[in-house]
Scaffold this active site. Structure first.
Site, PDB file in Angstrom:
ATOM      1  N   GLY A   1       0.843  -1.194   0.000  1.00 53.06           N
ATOM      2  CA  GLY A   1       0.000   0.000   0.000  1.00 53.06           C
ATOM      3  C   GLY A   1       0.868   1.229   0.000  1.00 53.06           C
ATOM      4  CB  CYS A   2       0.236   4.550  -1.388  1.00 55.47           C
ATOM      5  SG  CYS A   2      -0.341   3.857  -2.926  1.00 55.47           S
ATOM      6  CB  SER A   3       3.964   5.921   2.361  1.00 56.29           C
ATOM      7  OG  SER A   3       4.751   6.324   1.265  1.00 56.29           O
TER       8      SER A   3
END
Lengths: 505, 401
Positions: free
Chosen positions: B51-53
């Site tokens: 998942g993105c940050s």
């Protein structure tokens, strides 16, 4: 004249099982079964059988099987038995052919050519047993934007919403008139609508005085015959529907034979007892779109702008432009009734040859209203052949706000789709006014069966919705990216606004 | 940091055993779990992040924050991205052009540049333009031509489009360039702000764009782990339109609904990424419909009907109306996002918080990040750290003029 018509059904009686109890004799209003006291035996007449399965279902010893009659004409892919027999019937009677229920022709089933999406890995599916899952739906005109006024840090809402119909599940029972269906059937629909917090529709036959108490869950219909329309009637429901047309018979009116018009129906419809109730093909005060605008305005004025006005049309080729005109004429909700929509009686040729499948009509209407930027001004109810919860979900993904169901509701109550509603001899007590037949439908049991159906579908809708990673029905509405077409041509995909199966985002 | 450590250990283990080192997202849980080696099984038990940050930092007193701080925040969450996208947005970075619209552009080839400039000159006076300064970073490849322009709307343009506001005119031009000029893409179009983004890890992108040389009172940043759209430069976050910039971690299930809704209002969704839709929803609700940001958030992540039923009649009417009007704007599906504008930033998650978001306060600094470790890497002892409730906006606003 000797009739050339052969039986459509064959009643097979297992003599070892039959106890000659005469249940079948009493159950069949078409008199397929008869008892001969001289030899104490029950015999059958296949020619009279309509295939409603009442006798086979109620036979206490399961001695009866009703099956299709193997009337073997010489094989011909063009002149089928159905075609041949229709000609015999017309040659013998000189009349137009009548049918009940929606078209049974083998046209393409668009719902079955659409597949739904689900979430995997990158987007978690949501479990409706553990997480909230919202199906609540509001139907009615919506403003394009919410307007607020600010007083210092406080914010107040300026927008006042137009009247809205609130539904717990995006399903309504479609119009079926008292007269076409029995009082008990009306009562069951009203009761189930109340129990499920949805709405049912009176159809064009007025509202029986004992059913006014279900007003909050009632849509009252104004059709071309204006049967039973008066001020209290208009005030009685939560919404008013102007019926222009019906999917089973676009372009023509209705006909309730005088034999069905008993005292209660005569009172409700405000017509003399025993007279035919003929609703004209068009409304004779609506010959153009501006006339429709006038009727909408008159109904709104009469009910002091407290009720949304629905306009119902049959899905015809130009339905998108017609719908746009209806919205601009002031309709708050538009109902589109597709080709498969049911009826108590329709000329067979019209039923089987006129109109559009609802999926295509719905997609065209939704796209058109969005192009014109007026989609928010009216909600869309899609009807005409919604068979199960997956059809509901697909209709909503194509752009419907809610769906109308009627055939499915009748089946839930016991209808076996024999298509003989127009005879008034419904053995299941649904489409009849014969007191002996009417009492076969127990309204409490029928209410329970209907409420169970709505509950079951809503559970399934929640599962499908959760599987797609959404927890509110709003997020599915018009979300055609969650649909894929299978076995559809490029043109069909374009009209549906759906990508072919196998193509990703 | 523990995640980094395990990743290192995995790589060492692979070198030791002569295995091919596979990137994170290709690690196969199943085969690792069933491995005969206890060391491999142990590795498999440790969560492999995905998942993105996202991160944001601002100073409510308008104190200029050096770019190094936002880089420090986002690079700690290295393992949440996969090297296919990183980016930054800063506010207050062009004080000399504070009242001019600044367009950051990506061009695939020089013809696109010529066409775009012709299109811009029809509506704007170009008061400044230059190549966006960059530093060679060998991991940052397939670089487009990067240019920035400072623009003023010509008086004739205002006359021609007398029914439109300045922002509407700018939006129209942005949509036209993005839709009709092949190989040109407007990255950001606000005043005194800019978006720097590309394909690479965020810390590489920061070095490439020399982000540390800029000072801003608000910064947001993103490290990308793309799932839907291939990692291309325009698809990296933040997304910018007018004064808005937004970073998003998530994938919205309602994209199809949101997209068609936005198209009715003239937005053109060209990027095939759901995050773009969210930015436009904010633009529609907050700028064009004039809703305050917290109320726009309540429209995008509305309360459940069962919660609305428990409200006072006044509140009930408010939220019921909002939800009925903006049903098609609801963001459904896993999401955490930070929206920035010249006067502050807002953090928002979806209604059941399927993606993380942490907020913190330290003096005049405000922080938002996917993980607490990122905040503590820059500010070890914040006064308050909390996890915002699902669907509830965290609104940070500037205190001074």
């Amino acid at each position: 004249m000797k009739s050339f018509i052969q039986p459509e059904f064959q009643i097979v009686r297992d003599d070892d099982r039959c106890i000659h109890c005469e249940v079948c004799v009493r159950q069949c209003a078409f008199e397929s079964h008869s008892y001969d006291p001289s030899d104490g035996k029950v015999s059958t007449d296949n020619l009279r059988c309509v295939g409603c399965q009442r006798c086979a279902t109620l036979c206490p010893t399961q001695a009866l099987v009703v099956k299709e009659h193997p009337r073997e004409y010489r094989g011909n892919a063009y002149w089928t038995p159905r075609t041949i027999e229709e000609i015999y019937k017309q040659a013998e009677t000189g009349g137009l052919l009548l049918s009940g229920m929606g078209s049974d022709m083998p046209h393409k089933l668009y719902w079955d050519n659409l597949l739904l999406d689900a979430s995997q890995v990158t987007n978690p599916s949501i479990d409706p047993l553990r997480e909230p899952m919202e199906l609540k739906t509001f139907l009615g005109r919506k403003p394009r934007a919410a307007r607020l006024s600010r007083r210092g840090p406080a914010v107040a809402l300026e927008t006042v919403l137009a009247p809205q119909l609130e539904l717990e599940v995006p399903i309504l029972f479609s119009a079926m008139s008292y007269g076409a269906i029995s009082y008990n059937t009306c009562l069951a629909l009203a009761g189930a609508a109340r129990e499920c917090s949805i709405l049912y529709n009176t159809g064009e036959g007025g509202l029986h005085k004992d059913l006014y108490r279900f007003g909050k869950n009632t849509i009252v219909q104004v059709a071309s015959g204006r049967f039973g329309v008066h001020k209290d009637y208009l005030e009685a429901g939560a919404a008013i529907e102007i019926k222009i047309g019906q999917g089973a018979k676009p372009g023509i009116g209705g006909h309730l034979p005088g034999e069905k018009v008993d005292q209660a129906i005569s009172e409700t419809r405000m017509i003399p007892e025993g007279t035919d109730a003929l609703s004209p093909a068009p409304h004779h005060d609506i010959y153009s779109i501006e006339d429709l605008a006038q009727l909408i305005a008159a109904l709104k004025e009469t009910t002091r702008y407290r009720k949304p006005i629905i306009v119902k049309v049959a899905a015809v080729h130009n339905v998108a432009a017609i719908a746009s005109g209806m919205v601009r004429a002031g309709a708050d909700i538009i109902a589109i009734d597709g080709f498969r929509g049911g009826t108590g009686a329709a000329p067979t040729r019209i039923r089987d040859n006129v109109g559009l499948p609802i999926a295509l009509a719905l997609a065209a209407v939704d796209s058109r209203l969005r192009q014109e930027g007026i989609r928010n001004e009216a909600s869309i109810i899609a009807g005409g052949g919604i068979r199960n919860s997956a059809d509901v979900v697909k209709a909503i993904a194509l752009g419907a706000d809610a769906v109308y169901i009627a055939t499915a509701a009748l089946i839930a109550m016991g209808c076996h789709m024999c298509q003989r509603c127009y005879t008034g001899k419904c053995n299941w007590g649904i489409a009849t006014q014969d007191p002996y037949l009417v009492k076969r439908l127990n309204p409490e049991i029928a209410t329970r069966r209907l409420a169970n159906l709505i509950r079951a579908w809503s559970l399934e809708i929640k599962e499908l919705l959760g599987g797609m990673g959404a927890n509110a029905i709003e997020s599915l509405r018009g979300n055609r990216l969650r649909l894929r077409g299978i076995g559809l041509s490029k043109e069909e995909l374009d009209i549906l606004g759906v990508k072919p199966a196998g193509e990703s985002l | 940091m523990r995640m980094r450590y395990s990743w290192l250990r995995y790589r060492l283990f692979c070198v030791y055993r002569g295995h091919e080192i596979r990137p994170y997202y290709m690690l196969n849980y199943y085969s690792m779990n069933n491995s005969t080696s206890p060391r491999v099984r142990k590795l498999a038990r440790e969560r492999i992040p995905s998942g993105c940050s996202i991160a944001g930092i601002m100073d409510v007193n308008g104190v200029v924050i050096p770019g190094s701080e936002i880089v420090g925040l986002i690079e700690v969450m290295h393992d949440r991205s996969n090297g296919l996208g990183g980016g930054f947005a800063g506010y207050g970075i062009y004080p000399r052009h504070a009242n001019d619209y600044c367009f950051h552009l990506m061009y695939d080839y020089s013809e696109a540049k010529q066409q775009t400039e012709n299109a811009m000159e029809k509506c704007f006076e170009i008061v400044g333009e230059e190549e966006i300064p960059t530093t060679p970073v060998k991991e940052v490849v397939k670089r487009p031509i990067l240019w920035r322009y400072f623009l003023r709307i010509c008086p004739e343009t205002r006359e021609r489009y007398y029914e439109m506001s300045d922002d509407d005119i700018v939006m129209m031009v942005v949509m036209e360039i993005n839709e009709f000029i092949e190989g040109a893409f407007v990255v950001s179009s606000g005043k005194n702000m800019g978006v720097f983004k590309g394909v690479g890890y965020p810390e590489q992108i920061a070095r490439f764009y020399r982000v540390e040389e800029y000072g801003a009172h608000i910064w947001i940043a993103h490290g990308r782990f793309p799932t839907n759209t291939p990692g291309w430069w325009g698809g990296a976050h933040p997304f910018g339109l007018l004064d808005w910039a937004m970073v998003h971690n998530g994938e919205i299930s309602s994209y199809g609904t949101n997209k068609r809704y936005l198209e009715e209002f003239g937005y053109r969704l060209m990027l095939q990424t759901d995050s773009e839709a969210i930015l436009y929803l904010f633009d529609l609700l907050a700028r064009r419909h004039g809703l305050p940001l917290d109320i726009a958030c309540a429209a995008l992540a509305p309360p459940l009907w069962e919660r609305i039923a428990e409200m006072t009649p006044h509140e009930k009417n408010f939220y019921r109306t909002l939800r009925i009007v903006y049903g098609s704007a609801m963001i459904n599906g896993p999401s955490a996002l930070i929206l920035a504008h010249p006067r502050g930033m807002v953090g928002l998650t979806d209604r059941i918080k399927l993606r993380p978001l942490i907020a913190a306060v330290a003096g005049s600094r405000r922080f938002l990040a996917s993980e607490e470790c990122a905040i503590r890497a820059v500010c070890p002892e914040p006064e308050r750290v909390w996890s915002p409730a699902a669907g509830e906006p965290t609104v940070f606003t500037m205190e001074q003029g």
